[in-house]
Design a protein around this motif. Structure first.
Motif, mmCIF file in Angstrom:
data_model
loop_
_atom_site.group_PDB
_atom_site.id
_atom_site.type_symbol
_atom_site.label_atom_id
_atom_site.label_comp_id
_atom_site.label_asym_id
_atom_site.label_seq_id
_atom_site.Cartn_x
_atom_site.Cartn_y
_atom_site.Cartn_z
ATOM 1 N N ALA A 1 0.899 -1.216 0.063
ATOM 2 C CA ALA A 1 0.114 0.028 0.159
ATOM 3 C C ALA A 1 0.934 1.107 0.039
ATOM 4 C CB ALA A 1 -0.871 0.130 1.293
ATOM 5 N N ARG A 2 2.294 1.174 0.568
ATOM 6 C CA ARG A 2 3.067 2.222 0.518
ATOM 7 C C ARG A 2 3.402 2.991 -0.892
ATOM 8 N NH1 ARG A 2 5.224 -1.029 4.476
ATOM 9 N NH2 ARG A 2 6.906 -1.432 3.132
ATOM 10 N N ASP A 3 3.377 1.804 -1.897
ATOM 11 C CA ASP A 3 3.656 2.422 -3.351
ATOM 12 C C ASP A 3 2.419 3.094 -3.836
ATOM 13 O OD1 ASP A 3 6.069 1.184 -3.100
ATOM 14 O OD2 ASP A 3 5.169 -1.019 -3.401
ATOM 15 N N ILE A 4 1.278 3.257 -3.512
ATOM 16 C CA ILE A 4 0.140 3.708 -3.978
ATOM 17 C C ILE A 4 0.598 5.415 -3.650
ATOM 18 C CG2 ILE A 4 -2.175 4.446 -3.672
ATOM 19 C CD1 ILE A 4 -2.987 1.591 -2.996
ATOM 20 N N GLY A 5 0.598 6.258 -4.810
ATOM 21 C CA GLY A 5 0.873 7.529 -4.771
ATOM 22 C C GLY A 5 2.290 7.997 -5.390
ATOM 23 N N ARG A 6 3.051 6.617 -5.581
ATOM 24 C CA ARG A 6 4.435 6.724 -6.156
ATOM 25 C C ARG A 6 4.463 6.956 -7.601
ATOM 26 N NH1 ARG A 6 8.474 2.645 -3.800
ATOM 27 N NH2 ARG A 6 9.877 4.127 -5.019
ATOM 28 N N LEU A 7 5.257 7.365 -8.237
ATOM 29 C CA LEU A 7 5.152 7.337 -10.031
ATOM 30 C C LEU A 7 5.608 5.794 -10.320
ATOM 31 C CD1 LEU A 7 7.016 10.558 -10.588
ATOM 32 C CD2 LEU A 7 4.674 10.192 -11.186
ATOM 33 N N LEU A 8 5.040 5.299 -11.297
ATOM 34 C CA LEU A 8 5.023 4.045 -11.773
ATOM 35 C C LEU A 8 6.488 3.941 -12.126
ATOM 36 C CD1 LEU A 8 4.024 1.311 -12.481
ATOM 37 C CD2 LEU A 8 3.815 1.902 -14.802
ATOM 38 N N ARG A 9 7.343 4.916 -12.746
ATOM 39 C CA ARG A 9 8.673 4.948 -13.461
ATOM 40 C C ARG A 9 9.586 4.643 -12.245
ATOM 41 N NH1 ARG A 9 7.613 10.204 -14.556
ATOM 42 N NH2 ARG A 9 8.982 11.765 -13.206
ATOM 43 N N ASP A 10 9.307 4.764 -10.708
ATOM 44 C CA ASP A 10 10.288 4.736 -9.718
ATOM 45 C C ASP A 10 9.917 3.283 -9.337
ATOM 46 O OD1 ASP A 10 10.940 7.230 -10.057
ATOM 47 O OD2 ASP A 10 9.464 7.884 -8.473
ATOM 48 N N LEU A 11 9.208 2.369 -9.767
ATOM 49 C CA LEU A 11 9.083 1.234 -9.273
ATOM 50 C C LEU A 11 9.639 0.258 -10.145
ATOM 51 C CD1 LEU A 11 5.331 1.256 -7.911
ATOM 52 C CD2 LEU A 11 7.128 1.574 -6.767
ATOM 53 N N GLU A 12 10.059 -1.003 -9.606
ATOM 54 C CA GLU A 12 10.694 -2.122 -10.381
ATOM 55 C C GLU A 12 9.705 -2.654 -11.567
ATOM 56 O OE1 GLU A 12 13.336 -6.360 -10.069
ATOM 57 O OE2 GLU A 12 12.365 -5.014 -8.245
ATOM 58 N N ILE A 13 8.608 -2.895 -11.024
ATOM 59 C CA ILE A 13 7.413 -3.276 -12.073
ATOM 60 C C ILE A 13 7.428 -2.594 -13.454
ATOM 61 C CG2 ILE A 13 5.499 -2.002 -11.073
ATOM 62 C CD1 ILE A 13 5.432 -5.619 -12.386
ATOM 63 N N SER A 14 8.060 -1.346 -13.310
ATOM 64 C CA SER A 14 7.817 -0.490 -14.724
ATOM 65 C C SER A 14 8.561 -1.036 -15.707
ATOM 66 C CB SER A 14 8.342 0.904 -14.400
ATOM 67 O OG SER A 14 9.380 1.228 -14.285
ATOM 68 N N TYR A 15 9.955 -1.853 -15.161
ATOM 69 C CA TYR A 15 10.685 -2.284 -16.264
ATOM 70 C C TYR A 15 11.249 -3.630 -16.120
ATOM 71 C CZ TYR A 15 14.009 -1.557 -12.539
ATOM 72 O OH TYR A 15 14.771 -1.711 -11.061
ATOM 73 N N ARG A 16 10.509 -4.435 -15.257
ATOM 74 C CA ARG A 16 10.912 -5.898 -14.957
ATOM 75 C C ARG A 16 9.335 -6.571 -14.561
ATOM 76 N NH1 ARG A 16 14.897 -6.047 -11.423
ATOM 77 N NH2 ARG A 16 16.300 -5.970 -13.170
ATOM 78 N N PRO A 17 8.944 -7.501 -15.352
ATOM 79 C CA PRO A 17 9.598 -8.230 -16.314
ATOM 80 C C PRO A 17 9.719 -7.596 -17.595
ATOM 81 C CG PRO A 17 7.396 -9.100 -16.172
ATOM 82 C CD PRO A 17 7.626 -8.039 -14.856
ATOM 83 N N ILE A 18 9.007 -6.565 -17.892
ATOM 84 C CA ILE A 18 9.085 -5.990 -19.358
ATOM 85 C C ILE A 18 9.062 -4.398 -19.281
ATOM 86 C CG2 ILE A 18 6.875 -6.057 -19.682
ATOM 87 C CD1 ILE A 18 7.177 -6.848 -22.567
#
Length: 614
Positions: free
Chosen positions: A334-351
């Motif tokens: 839940a702490r990731d809600i409000g963050r920019l997607l590009r700052d999360l690993e999921i934005s580039y992995r697995p694709i």
């Protein structure tokens, strides 16, 4: 015009629309016919039926026709006066009318190879601070030509393409690499390129500035009406429309009001509508069910409990929702809600997801990414099929994007097993067939060997005849070359003799002899002149007579030469004081006549004879 010709041309347009998705039926027929006929002539076809057969068989020819129809003529700051108005009036008003942190949305429709979109980025970057530009400005640049969009994304142009960019902007916003000019990174990142057909596809919404130059003029009246309706819908309240110099809005004055009629810049009229805004499919739902707040909790719980991993981001790429499966699978919380997607690993992995997200936003359509492999450390490899779905409101405005990860590992394993089994069966079947084929092949090879020997003998005989014919042709050609060579040798000797005779004749004249052309450049300078003035012929030939450093007064020469040009039949004569090559004052008798070409008698220059007097 022959109605059969009309129908065959319409059939050609329908084929282009149905097979390739390029709908040119809204273009003006005179323009289309001229451009299609031009391409047909280049390709060597006379009728539309023949050319349609060629298009059905050749994708390369279709590309050539498409490029002929869509003439991507564009340039940086094309029509400088209009762009100066955008810089000095439109952009300052646009920034002043909006909150300091409000996003600025710009759409360059029909952007071709990108110069127009980057021109907008340059002007906005210069009007704002670097941080404000990066955070607030988003420029959508669309076209139907994928090749042009590929070139635009590279943002690299040759020297000729940037000639229209002012020097100060060229130094500020471009980097020169290997003779080409590349836009800096901040400008490139602010522009999102995507394919969009103004006639068929949904428009981008809530646009503050829409630039569509020299596109409407190719369309018929009905298509123009459709396109203008979409542009009107795309513009935010008080949004600005920038057209080309050849385009007007005479029949749609209720939709737009002119800011500068001369520069073809218009503002969306307050309170105007086109009909696209009238239907709200959610309105009747709310009227029937009243307060739906109780259902929102159920929806959120259902989203959280969904067995399929799902993430929802806003239009500004901020993470808005993450369900339990996505948290468990990708280590989110839940702490990731409000963050920019590009700052999360999921934005580039697995694709790498960011490019697909931007495409879904621009094109307003779902994107499916199959066969995404995720090799997790210390765990089994997982396969996903990822669906990216834009979330839009009733006015096609972008609210966010849903990213759904379907685990297809089991399905893929079963599929791989079936493929492996099928391959084994195919191998066994092929092995059984192989034995029978080998027996048949042995017999065929024996028959083939006899036929090949007979064919080889015939081919050898034919080759021998061809070689004999070729030898005769080579001998004939060789004889002709000898004849030509002899003629050229004789001609060369004649020219050498003529040049020698002419040089002897000129140098046999004991007087100083000079021939000049109409610009007074020296053509002939004999030995007599060398004796008088001390300059050799190779030092004077081609030089202007009056520029030579000799003791001959030029003011006395010009009138004589000018008279020779005016009155070719009259010979001018004068006695002038000069200084010879030894530095002594010497009276020179000068005779000047026109130098006339034979046999036309055209005056090509002047001839001067000079003799030192005792």
């Amino acid at each position: 015009m022959d109605p059969n010709v009309d129908e065959s041309f319409e059939a050609l347009l329908r084929f282009m629309r149905d097979s390739r998705g390029f709908d040119f039926t809204g273009y003006k027929r005179t323009t289309l016919v001229r451009r299609v006929r031009h391409r047909m002539s280049q390709a060597g076809f006379d009728t539309y039926e023949q050319y349609l057969d060629e298009l059905q068989a050749s994708s390369e020819e279709f590309s050539a026709l498409f490029n002929t129809i869509l003439i991507n003529v564009t340039a940086f700051f094309r029509d400088p006066e209009a762009w100066e108005y955008v810089k000095s009036e439109v952009i300052p008003s646009l920034l002043a009318e909006r909150e300091p942190d409000a996003p600025i949305r710009v759409w360059s429709a029909g952007c071709a190879s990108g110069q127009e979109a980057y021109s907008l980025a340059i002007l906005l970057a210069d009007a704002m601070s670097p941080d404000a530009f990066r955070q607030r400005v988003k420029i959508y640049a669309t076209d139907v030509d994928e090749d042009a969009l590929t070139e635009a994304r590279a943002a690299s142009y040759d020297a000729k393409s940037v000639e229209s960019v002012p020097e100060v902007l060229l130094k500020r916003h471009f980097e020169q690499v290997n003779g080409r000019y590349t836009l800096n990174k901040d400008l490139r990142r602010s522009v999102i390129f995507g394919r969009n057909d103004l006639v068929k596809d949904a428009p981008i919404s809530r646009v503050d500035l829409l630039v569509c130059r020299n596109t409407l003029m190719y369309m018929n009246a009905e298509t123009q009406r459709i396109m203008l309706g979409k542009m009107h819908f795309a513009l935010a309240p008080l949004g600005v429309l920038f057209l080309g110099h050849a385009e007007m809005l005479l029949s749609h004055s209720d939709w737009f009001t002119p800011l500068s009629l001369k520069q073809r810049i218009f503002r969306k009229a307050p309170g105007s509508y086109t009909g696209m805004e009238r239907y709200d499919p959610a309105a009747t739902l709310y009227e029937r069910h009243g307060d739906l707040s109780a259902l929102m909790t159920v929806r959120e719980l259902a989203f959280r409990a969904s067995p399929v991993a799902q993430i929802v981001v806003t239009g500004e790429d901020t993470v808005a929702m993450v369900n339990e499966e996505a948290e468990s699978l990708f280590g989110l919380s839940a702490r990731d809600i409000g963050r920019l997607l590009r700052d999360l690993e999921i934005s580039y992995r697995p694709i790498e997801l960011r490019g697909y997200l931007e495409q879904a936003k621009v094109e307003r359509r779902s994107i499916r990414i199959p066969d995404v492999e995720w090799a997790r450390p210390g765990a089994e490899t997982v396969w996903f099929e990822i669906h990216i779905n834009p979330l839009v409101d009733t006015e096609n405005g972008l609210l966010g994007v849903s990213i759904v990860f379907f685990d297809v590992t089991a399905t893929r394993a079963l599929f791989d097993k079936l493929v492996h089994t099928n391959r084994q069966l195919e191998a066994a079947y092929e092995e059984l067939q192989s034995t029978n084929e080998e027996l048949e092949t042995t017999n065929e090879e024996l028959q083939s060997t006899v036929e090949e020997l007979e064919t080889t003998n015939e081919e050898l005989q034919s080759t021998n005849e061809e070689l004999e014919t070729m030898n005769e042709e080579l001998q004939s050609t060789n004889d002709e070359l000898h004849t030509i060579n002899d003629a050229l040798s004789e001609r060369s000797e004649e020219l050498d003799h003529a040049h020698g005779f002419l040089d002897s004749l000129i140098n046999s004249v004991h007087l100083g002899l000079v021939v000049v052309d109409r610009e007074m450049r020296v053509l002939v300078w004999n030995r007599g002149c060398e004796e008088l003035w001390g300059l050799r012929a190779d030092e004077t030939t081609g030089a202007v007579l009056t520029s030579l450093d000799i003791g001959l007064p030029t003011d006395d020469i010009r009138p004589l030469i000018g008279q020779a040009f005016v009155d070719p039949d009259h010979a001018g004569e004068a006695l002038i004081e000069a200084v010879n090559r030894r530095g002594r004052s010497t009276p020179i008798r000068l005779l000047c006549t026109a130098f006339q070409a034979a046999p036309s008698g055209t005056v090509n220059g002047a001839l001067l004879l000079m003799e030192a007097q005792p």
